[in-house]
Enzyme design. Structure first.
Site, mmCIF file in Angstrom:
data_model
loop_
_atom_site.group_PDB
_atom_site.id
_atom_site.type_symbol
_atom_site.label_atom_id
_atom_site.label_comp_id
_atom_site.label_asym_id
_atom_site.label_seq_id
_atom_site.Cartn_x
_atom_site.Cartn_y
_atom_site.Cartn_z
ATOM 1 N N HIS A 125 35.009 40.879 33.708
ATOM 2 C CA HIS A 125 34.940 42.159 34.409
ATOM 3 C C HIS A 125 36.359 42.662 34.690
ATOM 4 O O HIS A 125 36.953 42.257 35.679
ATOM 5 C CB HIS A 125 34.197 41.993 35.744
ATOM 6 C CG HIS A 125 32.729 41.797 35.572
ATOM 7 N ND1 HIS A 125 31.856 42.850 35.492
ATOM 8 C CD2 HIS A 125 31.986 40.688 35.438
ATOM 9 C CE1 HIS A 125 30.625 42.393 35.321
ATOM 10 N NE2 HIS A 125 30.678 41.083 35.285
ATOM 11 N N CYS A 151 30.695 42.934 30.126
ATOM 12 C CA CYS A 151 29.752 41.850 30.439
ATOM 13 C C CYS A 151 28.394 42.100 29.769
ATOM 14 O O CYS A 151 28.291 42.035 28.559
ATOM 15 C CB CYS A 151 29.645 41.676 31.950
ATOM 16 S SG CYS A 151 28.885 40.106 32.417
ATOM 17 N N GLU A 171 37.234 45.415 35.820
ATOM 18 C CA GLU A 171 37.220 46.194 37.080
ATOM 19 C C GLU A 171 37.237 45.289 38.301
ATOM 20 O O GLU A 171 37.357 45.763 39.419
ATOM 21 C CB GLU A 171 36.002 47.124 37.098
ATOM 22 C CG GLU A 171 34.662 46.504 37.462
ATOM 23 C CD GLU A 171 34.023 45.658 36.363
ATOM 24 O OE1 GLU A 171 34.663 45.420 35.328
ATOM 25 O OE2 GLU A 171 32.873 45.210 36.565
#
Lengths: 200, 252
Positions: free
Chosen positions: A181, A79, A183
């Site tokens: 993202h 990001c 994650e």
């Protein structure tokens, strides 16, 4: 050992949690020694480009990062961590790390809401190990008001549509970067990070 | 294509998930970590975690619960309740949250929104707005866990907060909260029309059709529900399959 770079911004904890889940050794650090010793680096990102660059510079991390990436150390930018690689960002009109030539621009917001928040699909532009076991047009989680425009289009390996088609996955030698993202993208995101780790 | 989000909400007090009706009469809904894991597995698009008594009890959010919950999920996670400073926000993010919701703290000190947005980026700052209809077509902002009428119109505050830097609005209708008669479509629509950031509609989900209506008629970008999911009346998968059958884009 993967070092998650602590520049006082970003969801460092989330990234660390993800690597823990995958059983990968990692640490959150801002020390030059740790970063230089690391096998790979992750620059996470939640924050503004202006603050991000300011924090990197204050900690002397900008030069260390440029150096390590030039040396060929595997790097993942997430990001804001992707956007900071570029020459400049419209967010606060700031000069960034200039590792990837190009600009970071803002969505115009005429037809869609800004920021883009939510799950959006990634079109895989090329066959790549990064997408192993990831079905075509899988959704990933995005939170962004700005997007990257690399001058050299050949670095674009994934594209996402929001107002326009823009680069959501970038790959250049040892540099991998995502606008989404991983994650925070559930099982698919875990798989993406696993693929990145396998490559390095 | 960007999809509409389904978000289970974990309202918490004293370390437990609770669910009330119109912000009172809370009943225990279980352990936050167990619920969070379950929702992550079932395909929730995000989680929202609100420490609903942090402001009224004038204490800080339960960071250890935030931390444990965050460790167990791989989807985005918003945390709110009792946020009064950039430092509060930094701590919540450090403990694993991805976004932070501000409510009373931001109303009393609007500069908080700007400071947080400048520091963490506006996409990280969620304005949590609790509204109640005071006259036909007029909704006011209520603060302190819905106990205080500010006398300020919800539309006006929403617009101001977005101008100050809020990147998203979690809009809860106190009138429909826990009533299970559907979301407040009129309120959602009017706020969504007046600001250019995503709106999470909250309060009132009772039937599967309510989700369709809040997206189609209310122009919401995400829909939040609590008791429906906590007490197993509907699963996230059922809601998403239904929405897909009605051609609302969702992630399955």
């Amino acid at each position: 050992m993967i070092v998650i770079i602590d520049y006082g911004l970003g969801n460092l904890g989330s990234v660390k949690n993800t690597l823990d889940k995958l059983g990968v050794d990692s640490m959150i650090s801002k020390s030059r020694k740790d970063i230089e010793k690391a096998d790979a680096l992750i620059l996470p990102g939640v924050g503004s480009a202006k603050q991000g660059m300011k924090n990197l510079k204050e900690r002397g991390l900008d030069k260390i990062l440029i150096n390590e990436i030039k040396k060929g150390k595997p790097f993942l930018g997430i990001c804001l961590g992707m956007q900071l690689l570029f020459s400049e960002s419209k967010e606060g009109s700031v000069r960034c790390l200039n590792i990837i030539k190009g600009k970071v621009k803002q969505f115009n917001g005429k037809s869609l809401k800004v920021p883009q928040i939510g799950w959006n699909t990634v079109e895989q532009k090329t066959e790549n190990k990064l997408f192993k076991n990831i079905p075509k047009n899988s959704s990933f989680y995005f939170v962004n008001s700005y997007y990257c425009l690399p001058n050299d289009k050949s670095v674009i390996v994934g594209e996402t549509e929001y107002e326009i088609n823009y680069c959501s996955v970038l790959l250049k030698n040892n540099i991998t970067a995502t606008q989404f993202h991983p994650e925070k993208s559930g099982q698919i995101g875990l798989q993406f990070i696993k693929n990145w780790i396998k490559k390095i | 294509m960007i999809t509409k989000r389904i978000i289970p909400c974990l309202d918490m007090t004293e370390g437990k998930v609770v669910k009330g009706i119109q912000f009172v009469n809370f009943r225990d809904a279980g352990d936050p970590v167990i619920l969070a894991k379950k929702y992550d597995k079932e395909g929730a698009d995000e989680l929202v975690f609100l420490d609903i008594t942090a402001t009224t009890e004038n204490r800080n959010i339960l960071l250890d619960v935030v931390k444990r919950t965050a460790k167990n999920v791989s989807i985005p996670f918003t945390v709110g309740g009792g946020i009064r400073s950039v430092e509060d926000m930094r701590l919540v993010l450090k403990n694993g949250a991805d976004k932070v919701a501000v409510n009373t703290g931001a109303f009393n000190n609007p500069k908080l929104i700007t400071d947080c947005a400048n520091y963490f980026g506006r996409q990280c700052v969620v304005l949590s707005l609790d509204a109640r209809q005071v006259k036909k077509g007029i909704w006011n902002v209520f603060i302190n866990g819905g106990t205080t009428d500010t006398g300020i119109s919800a539309v006006r505050w929403a617009k101001k907060a977005v101008a100050l830097g809020a990147g998203e609005i979690l809009l809860t209708s106190i009138d429909t909260d826990g009533m299970k008669n559907g979301f407040d479509i009129e309120l959602t629509k009017i706020i969504s029309k007046n600001v250019n950031v995503p709106i999470i509609a909250s309060g009132g989900a009772g039937r599967i059709e309510d989700f369709y209506e809040v997206f189609k008629k209310g122009k919401a970008d995400a829909a939040l529900a609590a008791s429906l999911f906590h007490f197993g009346e509907l699963t996230i998968k059922q809601v998403k399959n239904y929405l897909r059958s009605k051609e609302i884009p969702v992630r399955i």
